[in-house]
Design a protein around this motif. Structure first.
Motif, mmCIF file in Angstrom:
data_model
loop_
_atom_site.group_PDB
_atom_site.id
_atom_site.type_symbol
_atom_site.label_atom_id
_atom_site.label_comp_id
_atom_site.label_asym_id
_atom_site.label_seq_id
_atom_site.Cartn_x
_atom_site.Cartn_y
_atom_site.Cartn_z
ATOM 1 N N ALA A 80 0.878 -1.012 0.088
ATOM 2 C CA ALA A 80 0.113 0.057 0.163
ATOM 3 C C ALA A 80 0.756 1.231 -0.071
ATOM 4 O O ALA A 80 1.930 1.023 0.203
ATOM 5 C CB ALA A 80 -0.939 0.102 1.189
ATOM 6 N N HIS A 81 0.404 2.240 -0.033
ATOM 7 C CA HIS A 81 1.022 3.617 0.042
ATOM 8 C C HIS A 81 1.099 3.989 1.465
ATOM 9 O O HIS A 81 0.263 4.947 1.932
ATOM 10 C CB HIS A 81 0.248 4.829 -0.971
ATOM 11 C CG HIS A 81 0.107 4.600 -2.395
ATOM 12 N ND1 HIS A 81 -0.556 3.595 -3.045
ATOM 13 C CD2 HIS A 81 0.854 4.901 -3.473
ATOM 14 C CE1 HIS A 81 -0.487 3.382 -4.234
ATOM 15 N NE2 HIS A 81 0.479 4.326 -4.499
ATOM 16 N N PHE A 82 1.862 3.169 1.959
ATOM 17 C CA PHE A 82 2.089 3.414 3.522
ATOM 18 C C PHE A 82 3.662 3.396 3.842
ATOM 19 O O PHE A 82 4.251 2.544 3.256
ATOM 20 C CB PHE A 82 1.350 2.232 4.121
ATOM 21 C CG PHE A 82 1.390 1.867 5.437
ATOM 22 C CD1 PHE A 82 0.475 2.920 6.277
ATOM 23 C CD2 PHE A 82 2.183 1.469 5.936
ATOM 24 C CE1 PHE A 82 0.630 2.754 7.726
ATOM 25 C CE2 PHE A 82 2.302 1.242 7.497
ATOM 26 C CZ PHE A 82 1.479 1.865 8.294
ATOM 27 N N GLY A 83 4.032 4.199 4.780
ATOM 28 C CA GLY A 83 5.201 4.269 5.117
ATOM 29 C C GLY A 83 6.229 4.738 3.812
ATOM 30 O O GLY A 83 6.107 5.561 3.270
ATOM 31 N N ASN A 84 7.290 3.669 3.541
ATOM 32 C CA ASN A 84 7.923 3.702 2.606
ATOM 33 C C ASN A 84 8.062 2.483 1.860
ATOM 34 O O ASN A 84 8.792 1.515 2.280
ATOM 35 C CB ASN A 84 9.338 4.152 2.538
ATOM 36 C CG ASN A 84 10.214 4.620 1.355
ATOM 37 O OD1 ASN A 84 9.813 3.996 0.134
ATOM 38 N ND2 ASN A 84 11.093 5.506 1.306
ATOM 39 N N ILE B 84 -4.177 -17.183 -6.755
ATOM 40 C CA ILE B 84 -4.764 -18.380 -7.090
ATOM 41 C C ILE B 84 -4.293 -19.052 -8.308
ATOM 42 O O ILE B 84 -4.122 -20.314 -8.159
ATOM 43 C CB ILE B 84 -6.288 -18.007 -6.684
ATOM 44 C CG1 ILE B 84 -6.799 -17.704 -5.684
ATOM 45 C CG2 ILE B 84 -7.000 -19.262 -7.459
ATOM 46 C CD1 ILE B 84 -8.299 -17.178 -5.453
ATOM 47 N N ARG B 85 -4.278 -18.156 -9.302
ATOM 48 C CA ARG B 85 -3.895 -18.709 -10.621
ATOM 49 C C ARG B 85 -2.533 -19.289 -10.627
ATOM 50 O O ARG B 85 -2.403 -20.515 -11.237
ATOM 51 C CB ARG B 85 -3.970 -17.519 -11.629
ATOM 52 C CG ARG B 85 -3.498 -18.078 -13.187
ATOM 53 C CD ARG B 85 -3.656 -16.872 -13.906
ATOM 54 N NE ARG B 85 -3.382 -17.227 -15.379
ATOM 55 C CZ ARG B 85 -3.334 -16.506 -16.206
ATOM 56 N NH1 ARG B 85 -3.576 -15.079 -16.068
ATOM 57 N NH2 ARG B 85 -2.855 -16.824 -17.529
ATOM 58 N N TYR B 86 -1.734 -18.771 -9.836
ATOM 59 C CA TYR B 86 -0.109 -19.354 -9.892
ATOM 60 C C TYR B 86 0.143 -20.086 -8.656
ATOM 61 O O TYR B 86 1.455 -20.310 -8.345
ATOM 62 C CB TYR B 86 0.891 -18.176 -10.285
ATOM 63 C CG TYR B 86 0.388 -17.530 -11.649
ATOM 64 C CD1 TYR B 86 1.165 -18.295 -12.737
ATOM 65 C CD2 TYR B 86 -0.227 -16.482 -11.985
ATOM 66 C CE1 TYR B 86 0.882 -17.812 -13.854
ATOM 67 C CE2 TYR B 86 -0.170 -16.202 -13.038
ATOM 68 C CZ TYR B 86 0.259 -16.589 -14.100
ATOM 69 O OH TYR B 86 -0.166 -16.202 -15.700
ATOM 70 N N GLU B 87 -0.794 -20.408 -7.778
ATOM 71 C CA GLU B 87 -0.520 -21.229 -6.459
ATOM 72 C C GLU B 87 0.572 -20.467 -5.907
ATOM 73 O O GLU B 87 1.490 -20.849 -5.350
ATOM 74 C CB GLU B 87 -0.029 -22.737 -6.860
ATOM 75 C CG GLU B 87 -1.203 -23.454 -7.505
ATOM 76 C CD GLU B 87 -0.666 -24.808 -7.700
ATOM 77 O OE1 GLU B 87 0.123 -25.314 -6.990
ATOM 78 O OE2 GLU B 87 -1.712 -25.416 -8.008
ATOM 79 N N ALA B 88 0.499 -19.000 -5.725
ATOM 80 C CA ALA B 88 1.580 -18.165 -5.129
ATOM 81 C C ALA B 88 1.079 -17.873 -3.783
ATOM 82 O O ALA B 88 -0.007 -17.857 -3.287
ATOM 83 C CB ALA B 88 1.747 -17.077 -5.973
ATOM 84 N N LEU B 89 1.996 -17.724 -2.753
ATOM 85 C CA LEU B 89 1.931 -17.218 -1.492
ATOM 86 C C LEU B 89 1.463 -15.796 -1.659
ATOM 87 O O LEU B 89 1.800 -15.051 -2.496
ATOM 88 C CB LEU B 89 3.151 -17.466 -0.809
ATOM 89 C CG LEU B 89 3.267 -16.726 0.716
ATOM 90 C CD1 LEU B 89 2.462 -17.788 1.879
ATOM 91 C CD2 LEU B 89 4.686 -16.567 1.134
ATOM 92 N N ILE B 90 0.648 -15.352 -0.494
ATOM 93 C CA ILE B 90 0.224 -13.792 -0.893
ATOM 94 C C ILE B 90 0.308 -13.258 0.621
ATOM 95 O O ILE B 90 -0.428 -14.037 1.416
ATOM 96 C CB ILE B 90 -1.047 -13.758 -1.538
ATOM 97 C CG1 ILE B 90 -1.667 -12.145 -1.416
ATOM 98 C CG2 ILE B 90 -2.302 -14.668 -0.902
ATOM 99 C CD1 ILE B 90 -2.767 -11.932 -2.395
ATOM 100 N N LEU B 91 0.506 -12.337 0.817
ATOM 101 C CA LEU B 91 0.978 -11.739 2.280
ATOM 102 C C LEU B 91 1.016 -10.144 2.132
ATOM 103 O O LEU B 91 1.531 -9.548 1.214
ATOM 104 C CB LEU B 91 1.948 -12.342 3.107
ATOM 105 C CG LEU B 91 3.166 -12.550 2.526
ATOM 106 C CD1 LEU B 91 4.142 -11.342 2.204
ATOM 107 C CD2 LEU B 91 4.032 -13.576 3.407
ATOM 108 N N PRO B 92 0.840 -9.411 3.180
ATOM 109 C CA PRO B 92 0.808 -8.066 3.122
ATOM 110 C C PRO B 92 2.419 -7.750 3.768
ATOM 111 O O PRO B 92 2.830 -8.573 4.599
ATOM 112 C CB PRO B 92 -0.107 -7.429 4.277
ATOM 113 C CG PRO B 92 -0.354 -8.706 4.989
ATOM 114 C CD PRO B 92 -0.258 -9.785 4.134
ATOM 115 N N ILE B 93 2.862 -6.606 3.280
ATOM 116 C CA ILE B 93 4.365 -6.217 3.662
ATOM 117 C C ILE B 93 4.258 -4.755 3.685
ATOM 118 O O ILE B 93 3.861 -3.982 2.703
ATOM 119 C CB ILE B 93 5.312 -6.929 2.872
ATOM 120 C CG1 ILE B 93 6.860 -6.564 3.442
ATOM 121 C CG2 ILE B 93 5.239 -6.554 1.274
ATOM 122 C CD1 ILE B 93 7.719 -7.565 2.811
ATOM 123 N N ALA B 94 4.879 -3.956 4.451
ATOM 124 C CA ALA B 94 5.045 -2.703 4.330
ATOM 125 C C ALA B 94 6.311 -2.208 5.224
ATOM 126 O O ALA B 94 6.827 -2.649 6.153
ATOM 127 C CB ALA B 94 3.826 -2.103 5.450
#
Length: 297
Positions: A129-133, A228-238
């Motif tokens: 997100a547009h958060f922190g840097n 979902i399509r590429y069976e990828a891990l998805i997680l937030p990072i900031a």
């Protein structure tokens, strides 16, 4: 004639010249002072001139009507301050990335999952997100030798793009421009086990109607759909700016379980909301996150 061969409009060249003059003067200063001065300039000069203060007040009135006038006034200065600091950091090259690499500021409940994904050559969607840097996150990941790429939208000012894009590429590569060719390269990178950072916190006219700060807003589903399509891990990072205004904690959130894309993106909205509530000055409250569908920004 290619886009880079065209001459940008006079207005764009003037604006770009003003920016380069400002940044040239800032580079004379030592790093810490440079970042601080750019934050002050955005807070007290650019923010008022660009109308950012009014937008921040409007968004806060929607999302945080409980804030006092003094708190709102503080945020109209603190939010542009963070933006100015971030831009100064992007244009500081190795002075910025070297600090991040030396500090290795990665932490959070999702960090073990990232380490496992790297060992398994598993694709990863980094929800940002547009958060922190945002670039502190990219620098921290590349500091460990992890393969992080990014999708970006070129600025409307082509003269500005000619130095802004190389500045971002100096922090981490690859970078993929929005458009058919960039999308194809991005998907090949992800399919091959690359890690792709994708934004999700701006209003998307074709997105799903989800909630952010309890208010309805259109949210892009692409990060979840690609995971979902590429069976990828998805997680937030900031990359969360620390109280000294110069250092960062790069927080890796817990992975989002695969399911319905809208539910996955709502979980990301909820995670971001919690972070923003803890660091109100670090989200870019200038965006019209809650505009009505079909309105122009």
């Amino acid at each position: 004639m290619s886009q880079t061969d065209t001459t940008p409009p006079l207005r764009d060249r003037v604006a770009n010249g003003a920016f380069l003059t400002l940044m040239g003067l800032a580079r004379i200063l030592p790093y810490n002072r440079r970042v601080t001065v750019m934050g002050w300039f955005f807070a007290h000069v650019l923010g008022p001139l660009a109308g950012w203060r009014a937008r921040i007040r409007d968004n806060l009135a929607k999302a945080r009507p409980d804030l006092t006038p003094a708190q709102v006034a503080h945020l109209t200065r603190a939010v542009p301050n963070n933006a100015g600091r971030s831009l100064a950091e992007i244009y500081s090259g190795e002075e910025f990335t070297g600090r991040i690499h030396d500090a290795d500021p990665l932490c959070g409940p999702g960090l073990p999952a990232l380490e496992q994904a790297f060992a398994a050559h598993r694709p990863v969607i980094l929800a940002v997100a547009h958060f922190g840097n945002y670039d502190a996150m990219r620098a921290a990941l590349t500091g460990r030798g992890w393969p992080v790429g990014a999708l970006y939208r070129p600025m409307n000012n082509e003269a500005f793009n000619r130095h802004y894009i190389p500045a971002m590429q100096a922090i981490a590569e690859p970078m993929f421009p929005r458009g058919r060719s960039g999308l194809a390269a991005m998907l090949r990178f992800l399919k091959g086990g690359g890690w792709l950072s994708l934004g999700y916190d701006q209003f998307d006219d074709h997105g799903a109607l989800l909630r952010f700060f309890g208010l309805p807003t259109r949210t892009v589903l692409t990060p979840a759909e690609l995971a979902i399509r590429y069976e990828a891990l998805i997680l937030p990072i900031a990359g969360i700016r620390q109280p000294d205004g110069l250092s960062f904690r790069v927080e890796v959130g817990a992975p989002i379980p695969h399911g319905e894309p809208a539910q996955m993106m709502q979980a990301l909205n909820d995670h971001l909301e919690a972070q923003v509530r803890d660091h109100m000055d670090q989200w870019f409250w200038v965006h019209r996150r809650w505009k009505q569908r079909g309105n122009t920004d």
